[in-house]
Design an enzyme around this catalytic site. Structure first.
Site, PDB file in Angstrom:
ATOM      1  N   GLU A 120      10.726 -29.449 -26.210  1.00 17.43           N
ATOM      2  CA  GLU A 120      11.078 -28.531 -27.300  1.00 17.43           C
ATOM      3  C   GLU A 120      11.902 -27.343 -26.786  1.00 17.43           C
ATOM      4  O   GLU A 120      12.037 -26.339 -27.487  1.00 17.43           O
ATOM      5  CB  GLU A 120       9.819 -28.017 -28.018  1.00 17.43           C
ATOM      6  CG  GLU A 120       8.918 -29.087 -28.629  1.00 17.43           C
ATOM      7  CD  GLU A 120       9.461 -29.709 -29.922  1.00 17.43           C
ATOM      8  OE1 GLU A 120      10.593 -29.363 -30.331  1.00 17.43           O
ATOM      9  OE2 GLU A 120       8.752 -30.549 -30.496  1.00 17.43           O
ATOM     10  N   HIS A 144       4.024 -23.174 -29.116  1.00 12.47           N
ATOM     11  CA  HIS A 144       3.824 -24.266 -30.067  1.00 12.47           C
ATOM     12  C   HIS A 144       2.536 -25.006 -29.725  1.00 12.47           C
ATOM     13  O   HIS A 144       2.317 -25.353 -28.564  1.00 12.47           O
ATOM     14  CB  HIS A 144       5.020 -25.224 -30.013  1.00 12.47           C
ATOM     15  CG  HIS A 144       4.753 -26.538 -30.652  1.00 12.47           C
ATOM     16  ND1 HIS A 144       4.393 -26.655 -31.980  1.00 12.47           N
ATOM     17  CD2 HIS A 144       4.767 -27.801 -30.170  1.00 12.47           C
ATOM     18  CE1 HIS A 144       4.206 -27.936 -32.261  1.00 12.47           C
ATOM     19  NE2 HIS A 144       4.425 -28.648 -31.173  1.00 12.47           N
ATOM     20  N   HIS A 146      -1.034 -27.544 -31.520  1.00 12.85           N
ATOM     21  CA  HIS A 146      -1.438 -28.552 -32.505  1.00 12.85           C
ATOM     22  C   HIS A 146      -2.861 -28.300 -33.017  1.00 12.85           C
ATOM     23  O   HIS A 146      -3.761 -29.113 -32.778  1.00 12.85           O
ATOM     24  CB  HIS A 146      -1.401 -29.947 -31.869  1.00 12.85           C
ATOM     25  CG  HIS A 146      -0.064 -30.421 -31.403  1.00 12.85           C
ATOM     26  ND1 HIS A 146       0.104 -31.553 -30.638  1.00 12.85           N
ATOM     27  CD2 HIS A 146       1.177 -29.912 -31.597  1.00 12.85           C
ATOM     28  CE1 HIS A 146       1.393 -31.736 -30.383  1.00 12.85           C
ATOM     29  NE2 HIS A 146       2.070 -30.752 -30.938  1.00 12.85           N
ATOM     30  N   GLU A 174      -7.945 -10.203 -42.522  1.00 11.99           N
ATOM     31  CA  GLU A 174      -7.004  -9.633 -41.550  1.00 11.99           C
ATOM     32  C   GLU A 174      -5.604 -10.261 -41.646  1.00 11.99           C
ATOM     33  O   GLU A 174      -4.636  -9.706 -41.123  1.00 11.99           O
ATOM     34  CB  GLU A 174      -7.535  -9.821 -40.123  1.00 11.99           C
ATOM     35  CG  GLU A 174      -8.769  -8.998 -39.820  1.00 11.99           C
ATOM     36  CD  GLU A 174      -8.471  -7.506 -39.713  1.00 11.99           C
ATOM     37  OE1 GLU A 174      -7.540  -7.150 -38.984  1.00 11.99           O
ATOM     38  OE2 GLU A 174      -9.162  -6.713 -40.378  1.00 11.99           O
ATOM     39  N   HIS A 215       2.194 -31.714 -37.916  1.00  7.45           N
ATOM     40  CA  HIS A 215       2.499 -31.588 -36.483  1.00  7.45           C
ATOM     41  C   HIS A 215       1.806 -30.386 -35.827  1.00  7.45           C
ATOM     42  O   HIS A 215       1.075 -30.557 -34.867  1.00  7.45           O
ATOM     43  CB  HIS A 215       4.027 -31.536 -36.309  1.00  7.45           C
ATOM     44  CG  HIS A 215       4.479 -31.474 -34.882  1.00  7.45           C
ATOM     45  ND1 HIS A 215       5.746 -31.804 -34.476  1.00  7.45           N
ATOM     46  CD2 HIS A 215       3.843 -31.096 -33.747  1.00  7.45           C
ATOM     47  CE1 HIS A 215       5.855 -31.660 -33.166  1.00  7.45           C
ATOM     48  NE2 HIS A 215       4.711 -31.220 -32.710  1.00  7.45           N
TER      49      HIS A 215
HETATM   50  O1  2HA Z   1       5.188 -31.128 -26.002  1.00  9.29           O
HETATM   51  O2  2HA Z   1       4.059 -30.936 -28.785  1.00  9.29           O
HETATM   52  O3  2HA Z   1       6.277 -31.145 -30.192  1.00  9.29           O
HETATM   53  C1  2HA Z   1       4.838 -32.102 -26.926  1.00  9.29           C
HETATM   54  C2  2HA Z   1       4.961 -31.560 -28.284  1.00  9.29           C
HETATM   55  C3  2HA Z   1       6.221 -31.811 -28.986  1.00  9.29           C
HETATM   56 ZN    ZN Z   2       4.144 -30.642 -30.853  1.00 10.11          ZN
END
Ligand code: 2HA
Ligand code: ZN
Length: 277
Positions: A120, A144, A146, A174, A215
């Protein structure tokens, strides 16, 4: 005491800690998620003694940003696992330098055994450019992850900024204080591609965070604590909403628009009027 190794450089230490914290939250199955940090001059000065003798070759990124020319980033490695970062940083994260055209990186430390910056990286890079500009240089972290509850909500709520912003604001008091501008939502897109990079960077002109449907989330911040805290807050609020729905009971009361507005003066914030009814 003098710094003896790269892992003791405060910026690198903070980076590693966030990777561990995210892993412990359960947000980084296998190689899921990624993190980048735009280093300050003092970070680069502290890290430079540990750089490789010879930097690796320049690699063109396919994206370009004038305002990131000459910057250094700490980045997780493509295909590397967050849970391993604390055990062997040099194999799983690295430092890249950006060239003077702002279109290529080269590795100056870490990313061992042929690793490259996160898949990414183009998304992170474009978003660093946007966030650096709109925050007057304050933003340094793009993260980022998940988290399960916010991802779950992308299956049952309409994928628009207003719906997600209101659900998050109203599920935990909050939230409006922490992200008064709301959050953006990106429909499902191929991970790691230019399309998701562009769609996200359009949203990050307005928001500190974007939800990626089915995602995960993509957040920004001036430092590791603030960026991690933002992801943590969004996921906690999503978890509360999922728990509310899971009871199967009707919602009898919530935080009203009037309540939301009442928060403004005490916290010196202005809520995004587009998301109030
Ligand atoms: O790094 O999360 O979006 C793997 C991921 C891609
Ligand atoms: Zn990801």
């Amino acid at each position: 005491m003098a710094i003896g190794r790269m892992e003791e450089v405060p910026a690198v230490e903070g980076f590693i800690r966030l990777c561990t914290d995210g892993w412990e939250q359960g947000w980084h199955e296998r190689n899921g998620g990624n993190l980048t940090y735009r280093m300050k001059k003092e970070d680069v000065d502290a890290a430079r003694p540990f750089f490789d003798e010879t930097p690796r070759p320049w690699v063109n990124m396919g994206v370009q940003a004038d305002n990131l020319a000459g910057e250094y980033f700490i980045t997780t490695g493509s295909g590397r696992f967050m849970r391993n970062v604390q055990l062997d940083a040099a194999a799983n994260i690295g430092i890249v330098e950006i060239n003077d055209k702002g279109d290529s990186w080269r590795i100056v430390w870490g990313l061992g055994n042929g690793a490259r910056p996160t898949s990414e990286f183009p998304s992170h890079f474009m978003n660093h450019s946007v966030r650096k500009e709109v925050t007057g240089g304050a933003n340094r972290v793009i993260y980022h992850c998940h988290p399960a509850n916010i991802i779950a909500l992308t299956f049952i709520l309409p994928l628009d900024d207003k719906t997600f912003s209101r659900v998050l604001w109203q599920s935990m008091t909050e939230c409006p204080v922490i992200f008064p501008e709301g959050v953006g939502v990106v429909p499902w897109m191929v991970p790691g591609g230019p399309e998701i990079a562009q769609a996200t960077s359009r949203l990050m002109k307005k928001y500190q965070a974007a939800v990626w449907a089915h995602h995960g989330i993509f957040v920004s911040g001036p430092d590791f604590d603030t960026a991690f805290g933002l992801a943590h807050t969004i996921e906690k609020s999503a978890e509360i909403y999922v728990k509310i729905l899971s009871t199967g009971r009707p919602i009898l009361q919530t935080i009203t628009d009037e309540d939301l507005l009442a928060i403004e003066p005490s916290f010196h914030i202005t809520l995004n009027r587009e998301f109030l009814n």
